[in-house]
Design an enzyme around this catalytic site. Structure first.
Site, short mmCIF file in Angstrom:
data_model
loop_
_atom_site.label_atom_id
_atom_site.label_comp_id
_atom_site.label_asym_id
_atom_site.label_seq_id
_atom_site.Cartn_x
_atom_site.Cartn_y
_atom_site.Cartn_z
N ARG A 86 1.02 -1.23 -0.13
CA ARG A 86 0.23 -0.02 0.15
C ARG A 86 0.76 1.43 0.03
O ARG A 86 0.32 2.24 -0.76
CB ARG A 86 -0.84 0.25 1.05
CG ARG A 86 -2.26 -1.13 1.09
CD ARG A 86 -2.82 -1.25 1.91
NE ARG A 86 -3.64 0.01 2.60
CZ ARG A 86 -3.55 0.71 4.06
NH1 ARG A 86 -4.24 -0.23 4.48
NH2 ARG A 86 -4.75 1.63 3.60
N GLN A 102 -8.94 10.02 8.28
CA GLN A 102 -9.28 8.62 8.33
C GLN A 102 -8.65 8.70 7.64
O GLN A 102 -7.77 6.30 7.73
CB GLN A 102 -10.03 7.98 8.32
CG GLN A 102 -10.94 9.20 9.12
CD GLN A 102 -13.16 7.80 8.50
OE1 GLN A 102 -13.47 6.68 8.65
NE2 GLN A 102 -13.36 9.28 7.65
N HIS A 104 -6.11 6.94 12.17
CA HIS A 104 -6.16 5.97 12.08
C HIS A 104 -4.80 5.63 11.66
O HIS A 104 -3.88 5.29 10.84
CB HIS A 104 -6.96 5.59 11.02
CG HIS A 104 -7.89 5.26 11.57
ND1 HIS A 104 -9.23 5.41 10.14
CD2 HIS A 104 -8.60 5.64 12.96
CE1 HIS A 104 -10.84 5.51 10.79
NE2 HIS A 104 -10.14 5.77 12.45
N CYS A 118 8.06 0.54 16.50
CA CYS A 118 8.15 -1.52 17.22
C CYS A 118 7.27 -1.38 17.64
O CYS A 118 6.24 -0.81 18.58
CB CYS A 118 9.86 -1.08 18.18
SG CYS A 118 9.76 -2.62 18.77
N SER A 165 -18.21 6.53 3.97
CA SER A 165 -18.77 5.30 3.88
C SER A 165 -19.36 5.26 5.71
O SER A 165 -20.52 5.49 5.34
CB SER A 165 -18.68 3.87 3.79
OG SER A 165 -17.43 3.67 5.18
N1 APR Z 1 -15.00 10.76 -4.35
C1 APR Z 1 -15.90 10.71 -3.29
N2 APR Z 1 -16.05 9.28 -2.38
C2 APR Z 1 -16.52 8.31 -3.29
C3 APR Z 1 -15.43 8.24 -4.10
C4 APR Z 1 -15.08 9.61 -5.04
N3 APR Z 1 -14.11 9.36 -5.80
N4 APR Z 1 -15.34 7.13 -4.62
C5 APR Z 1 -15.40 6.28 -3.18
N5 APR Z 1 -16.49 7.40 -2.07
C6 APR Z 1 -16.95 6.57 -1.55
C7 APR Z 1 -17.93 5.68 -1.37
O1 APR Z 1 -19.07 5.98 -1.56
C8 APR Z 1 -18.10 5.38 0.11
O2 APR Z 1 -19.03 6.07 0.70
O3 APR Z 1 -16.11 6.73 -0.42
C9 APR Z 1 -16.51 6.18 1.27
C10 APR Z 1 -15.26 5.18 0.88
O4 APR Z 1 -15.58 4.35 2.03
P1 APR Z 1 -14.22 3.22 2.97
O5 APR Z 1 -14.16 2.00 2.28
O6 APR Z 1 -15.34 2.67 3.75
O7 APR Z 1 -13.25 4.14 3.57
P2 APR Z 1 -13.55 5.15 4.89
O8 APR Z 1 -14.63 5.43 5.62
O9 APR Z 1 -12.32 6.17 4.61
O10 APR Z 1 -13.15 3.28 5.97
C11 APR Z 1 -12.91 4.36 7.60
O11 APR Z 1 -12.17 2.22 7.86
O12 APR Z 1 -11.10 -0.07 7.58
C12 APR Z 1 -11.30 1.28 8.30
O13 APR Z 1 -8.91 2.53 9.25
C13 APR Z 1 -9.85 2.19 8.08
O14 APR Z 1 -9.46 4.67 7.21
C14 APR Z 1 -10.92 3.51 7.49
C15 APR Z 1 -12.01 3.14 7.81
#
Ligand code: APR
Length: 258
Positions: free
Chosen positions: A71, A109, A127, A135, A203
């Site tokens: 990543r 996040q 996060h 460590c 999300s």
């Molecule tokens: N522009 C805006 N929003 C977008 C785009 C985009 N191009 N593409 C996707 N999305 C939205 C999706 O609709 C979804 O609601 O971004 C969101 C991504 O959600 P997640 O994948 O759940 O990411 P996130 O909310 O940051 O997750 C929170 O979960 O796994 C843990 O630690 C990790 O920080 C992370 C936390």
């Protein structure tokens, strides 16, 4: 102009302090994977207990280290998108338009460094970061192995701690771990002091981070989300702007400059 973009523009023009709260969707258009809601998202392909928990690390540190190094390689090869750059220019655009000093604080996040590479400063990482290894045993900061991390390797021995010989772990917050308290308290203070909050690409299912937009709503702040799909937090939003980060934020910047 009662469109979503119009309502957000009007609210920002009346604001002195703005919090931008971002999630994985913020970096999606830079080619960085999200965690949920997409067939190729991380947790659709991998089990978070194996890759993002202390137990997963203890069970197979080589696999976990390799995944975070892949990543990190992805982020190093990526570029900030138009959304990241628009956020970095928001305060100066508002100052030019209103003549007032406007403070824009970024709370994320995300564990990438794309906000910073686009010019945002003082970014609050709730996060952790892919660029702050430490460590696992003594928690002292650690160093990466020399060279560019391998994007394809599935097992890589983590570096050793120069102080105690323990294994160096990724500097991210795993499931079951507490968030860095100083960052969370700072984020809470920024939300208390803000006039408006933009919630971008999350999300909203991971707590306590998701409490921040909810608190902003209950404090009567103007809260709007930029997300192609309504998030789990949509009921707390004054405006749901169904657009992407790299589309909507540059558009917003243009509207603020107009
Ligand atoms: N522009 C805006 N929003 C977008 C785009 C985009 N191009 N593409 C996707 N999305 C939205 C999706 O609709 C979804 O609601 O971004 C969101 C991504 O959600 P997640 O994948 O759940 O990411 P996130 O909310 O940051 O997750 C929170 O979960 O796994 C843990 O630690 C990790 O920080 C992370 C936390």
């Amino acid at each position: 102009m009662n469109t979503a973009s119009g309502q957000v523009t009007r609210a920002l023009l009346q604001s002195r302090r703005i919090v931008v709260f971002s999630g994985a969707g913020m970096s999606a258009e830079s080619g960085i994977g999200t965690f949920r809601n997409a067939p190729d998202s991380h947790w659709s392909r991998f089990d978070p207990r194996e890759l993002a928990s202390p137990d997963g690390w203890r069970a197979n540190p080589q696999r976990v280290w390799a995944w975070y190094e892949s990543r990190r390689a992805e982020v190093l090869a990526a570029q900030p998108n138009g959304g990241h750059f628009a956020i970095a220019q928001l305060a100066s655009a508002l100052h030019a338009r209103t003549g007032r000093e406007v403070q824009v604080d970024v709370v994320t996040q995300n564990v990438d460094n794309l906000h910073e590479r686009a010019g945002s400063t003082g970014v609050v990482h709730l996060h952790g970061s892919l660029f702050a290894p430490r460590c696992f045993a003594c928690a002292r900061p650690g160093a990466f192995a020399d060279g560019v991390p391998d994007r394809k390797a599935t097992e890589v021995e983590p570096p050793s701690c120069g102080h105690c010989g323990g294994r160096i772990r990724p500097g991210v917050v795993w499931f079951g771990e507490a968030m860095p308290q100083a960052e969370f308290r700072l984020a809470e203070d920024l939300v208390d002091a803000c006039d408006a909050m933009l919630v971008i690409g999350t999300s909203g299912v991971v707590f306590p981070a998701a409490e921040l937009p909810i608190n902003a709503h209950h404090l009567g702040k103007f809260v709007a989300e930029i997300n192609p799909t309504p998030s789990n937090l949509v009921q707390y939003m004054r405006v749901q702007w169904p657009t992407s980060a790299a589309q909507g934020l540059p558009e917003l910047l243009q509207l603020l400059k107009a």
